[in-house]
Design a protein around this motif. Structure first.
Motif, mmCIF file in Angstrom:
data_model
loop_
_atom_site.group_PDB
_atom_site.id
_atom_site.type_symbol
_atom_site.label_atom_id
_atom_site.label_comp_id
_atom_site.label_asym_id
_atom_site.label_seq_id
_atom_site.Cartn_x
_atom_site.Cartn_y
_atom_site.Cartn_z
ATOM 1 N N LYS A 181 1.058 -1.150 0.197
ATOM 2 C CA LYS A 181 0.205 0.028 0.081
ATOM 3 C C LYS A 181 0.786 1.174 -0.496
ATOM 4 O O LYS A 181 2.406 1.166 0.656
ATOM 5 N N THR A 182 0.424 2.293 -0.741
ATOM 6 C CA THR A 182 1.399 3.636 -0.347
ATOM 7 C C THR A 182 0.962 4.483 1.052
ATOM 8 O O THR A 182 -0.438 3.287 1.622
ATOM 9 N N LYS A 183 1.684 5.583 0.587
ATOM 10 C CA LYS A 183 1.535 5.722 2.515
ATOM 11 C C LYS A 183 -0.140 6.818 2.214
ATOM 12 O O LYS A 183 -0.513 6.461 3.354
ATOM 13 N N ALA A 184 -0.922 7.830 1.062
ATOM 14 C CA ALA A 184 -1.573 8.021 0.655
ATOM 15 C C ALA A 184 -2.848 6.755 1.210
ATOM 16 O O ALA A 184 -3.852 7.293 1.865
ATOM 17 N N GLU A 185 -2.215 6.002 1.209
ATOM 18 C CA GLU A 185 -3.989 4.311 0.505
ATOM 19 C C GLU A 185 -3.900 4.340 2.121
ATOM 20 O O GLU A 185 -5.010 3.731 3.060
ATOM 21 N N ILE A 186 -2.885 3.882 3.184
ATOM 22 C CA ILE A 186 -2.743 3.632 4.030
ATOM 23 C C ILE A 186 -3.445 5.358 5.625
ATOM 24 O O ILE A 186 -4.250 4.721 5.960
ATOM 25 N N LEU A 187 -2.984 6.269 5.137
ATOM 26 C CA LEU A 187 -3.305 7.781 5.962
ATOM 27 C C LEU A 187 -4.932 7.561 5.699
ATOM 28 O O LEU A 187 -5.462 8.062 6.102
ATOM 29 N N ASN A 188 -5.333 7.052 4.695
ATOM 30 C CA ASN A 188 -6.672 6.675 4.204
ATOM 31 C C ASN A 188 -8.049 6.314 4.700
ATOM 32 O O ASN A 188 -8.674 6.048 5.206
ATOM 33 N N SER A 189 -6.694 4.814 4.987
ATOM 34 C CA SER A 189 -7.567 3.988 5.477
ATOM 35 C C SER A 189 -8.096 4.372 7.252
ATOM 36 O O SER A 189 -8.356 3.209 7.758
ATOM 37 N N ILE A 190 -7.987 5.725 7.918
ATOM 38 C CA ILE A 190 -7.750 5.034 9.183
ATOM 39 C C ILE A 190 -8.899 5.313 9.463
ATOM 40 O O ILE A 190 -9.691 5.589 9.667
ATOM 41 N N LEU A 191 -9.005 4.123 11.079
ATOM 42 C CA LEU A 191 -10.138 4.568 11.625
ATOM 43 C C LEU A 191 -10.830 4.847 13.226
ATOM 44 O O LEU A 191 -9.312 4.713 13.608
ATOM 45 N N ILE A 192 -11.853 5.498 13.114
ATOM 46 C CA ILE A 192 -11.784 6.266 14.361
ATOM 47 C C ILE A 192 -12.350 4.901 15.270
ATOM 48 O O ILE A 192 -13.030 4.093 14.887
ATOM 49 N N LYS A 193 -11.653 5.302 16.549
ATOM 50 C CA LYS A 193 -11.699 4.335 17.635
ATOM 51 C C LYS A 193 -12.522 5.102 18.832
ATOM 52 O O LYS A 193 -11.943 5.713 19.206
#
Length: 352
Positions: free
Chosen positions: A228-240
């Motif tokens: 995964k690219t850095k952008a994809e990783i950041l875009n997948s952040i979930l609220i906990k």
């Protein structure tokens, strides 16, 4: 006629198929042996160990038990050099020990109790007095739940785990079979009661021929796991949801900045800076960031500072406003705790 045939078939199948047990029953059947072995070595009641295991793992279903083979929620601490995993318990992303086998977890739990000064008085108790041990664990601070002792006692009495305090390691499997008589039809369990058959070793080398098969570059690329690219990783952040009152927070998966997080979650940069007491705009990987104002108190009374932690780390770990944390501990702003120092997360009660 067809109905009668179906009924007879079901009865026959039920007679020869293995019993389907509830998860807690399965846990007892599988791990009673370890609990009794630890009782023999460390003089800790098997009933207590099993009840703690049942409670901590949810009958073996918890993430820590399944992924980390960690049955007692033991955290890394400064003396742990083995494998670790991150898991949210009292706070997000806490460090927990990872074992190769649950048996190691059981022994580490025994060592933990036998070598910590807080639990020395437990070993003065009658080893068969599970009630005294349950209350002793709570008094020694093993758990923050005020009902911890009664929950343990409830598990022990529900499943009659005190029966395992009366057997030795050679008798455990028969004690389990007595408790669950239908296991006589469970081949997997019965196999454990039979001595392993010796396997005949062979010295004759075996050659296996593997036919060569040409593979194109495109096919090889399909087998390579996509990174995964850095952008994809950041875009997948979930609220906990934080254990301290359900506060909304995120864990930064890659280095980024406040501006990106503010834009993604539609929160002003100034609020993120204020809520998280940030001094700069850069956010590092694994950093905890709250999406709402933190609380004035923690969800547990005290915490022992780990090596290298500062008060900001602790404030973010437990969702407490930094100035409140300094105030509770009568520390000056910027003052660092020492490793092992007891940090108060809730205001100390005044003495009468």
């Amino acid at each position: 006629m067809k109905r009668l045939f179906l009924l007879i078939s079901l009865l026959v199948l039920s007679k020869f198929s293995a019993q389907t047990w509830a998860t807690e029953d399965q846990y007892i059947q599988k791990f009673a042996q370890y609990a009794v072995e630890e009782m023999e070595k460390y003089k800790i009641p098997a009933s207590i160990t099993l009840a703690q295991g049942l409670l901590e793992t949810g009958g073996g279903q918890s993430r820590l038990a399944q992924e980390g083979k960690n049955h007692f929620g033991i955290k890394c601490k400064e003396d742990w050099t083995g494998k670790t995993m991150k898991h949210t318990d009292d706070a997000p992303n806490e460090c927990f020990r990872v074992y190769d086998d649950p048996k190691q977890s059981y022994e580490d739990h025994s060592i933990f109790l036998a070598t910590r000064k807080y639990y020395t008085k437990l070993f003065d108790l009658d080893m068969k007095d599970y009630r005294a041990w349950a209350h002793g664990l709570k008094k020694a601070g093993y758990a923050t739940n005020p009902r911890y002792a009664s929950i343990l006692i409830g598990k022990i009495e529900k499943y009659k785990l005190y029966e395992f305090d009366e057997v030795n390691s050679k008798e455990v499997l028969y004690a389990v079979l007595k408790k669950y008589p239908d296991l006589k039809d469970d081949r997997a369990f019965m196999a454990r009661m039979e001595p392993a058959k010796a396997t005949k070793k062979t010295t004759t080398p075996v050659t296996v021929k593997v036919p060569y098969k040409a593979t194109s570059y495109a096919q090889q690329q399909q087998r390579v796991e996509r990174i995964k690219t850095k952008a994809e990783i950041l875009n997948s952040i979930l609220i906990k949801s934080h254990p301290n009152g359900g506060l909304k927070y995120i864990v930064i998966p890659e280095d980024t900045d406040v501006q990106y997080i503010a834009k993604k979650f539609k929160i002003s940069e100034s609020k993120l800076m204020k809520w998280n007491e940030l001094e700069g705009m850069v956010l590092a990987k694994n950093e905890v960031v709250f999406l709402e104002s933190k609380n004035s108190d923690g969800n547990t009374a005290t915490y022992k500072a780990e090596y290298g932690e500062d008060m900001y780390d602790i404030a973010q770990k437990f969702g407490i406003k930094l100035n409140k944390l300094y105030s509770k501990n009568r520390m000056d702003e910027g003052q660092k705790p020492s490793a092992g120092q007891l940090i108060y997360l809730i205001d100390k009660k005044p003495r009468n």
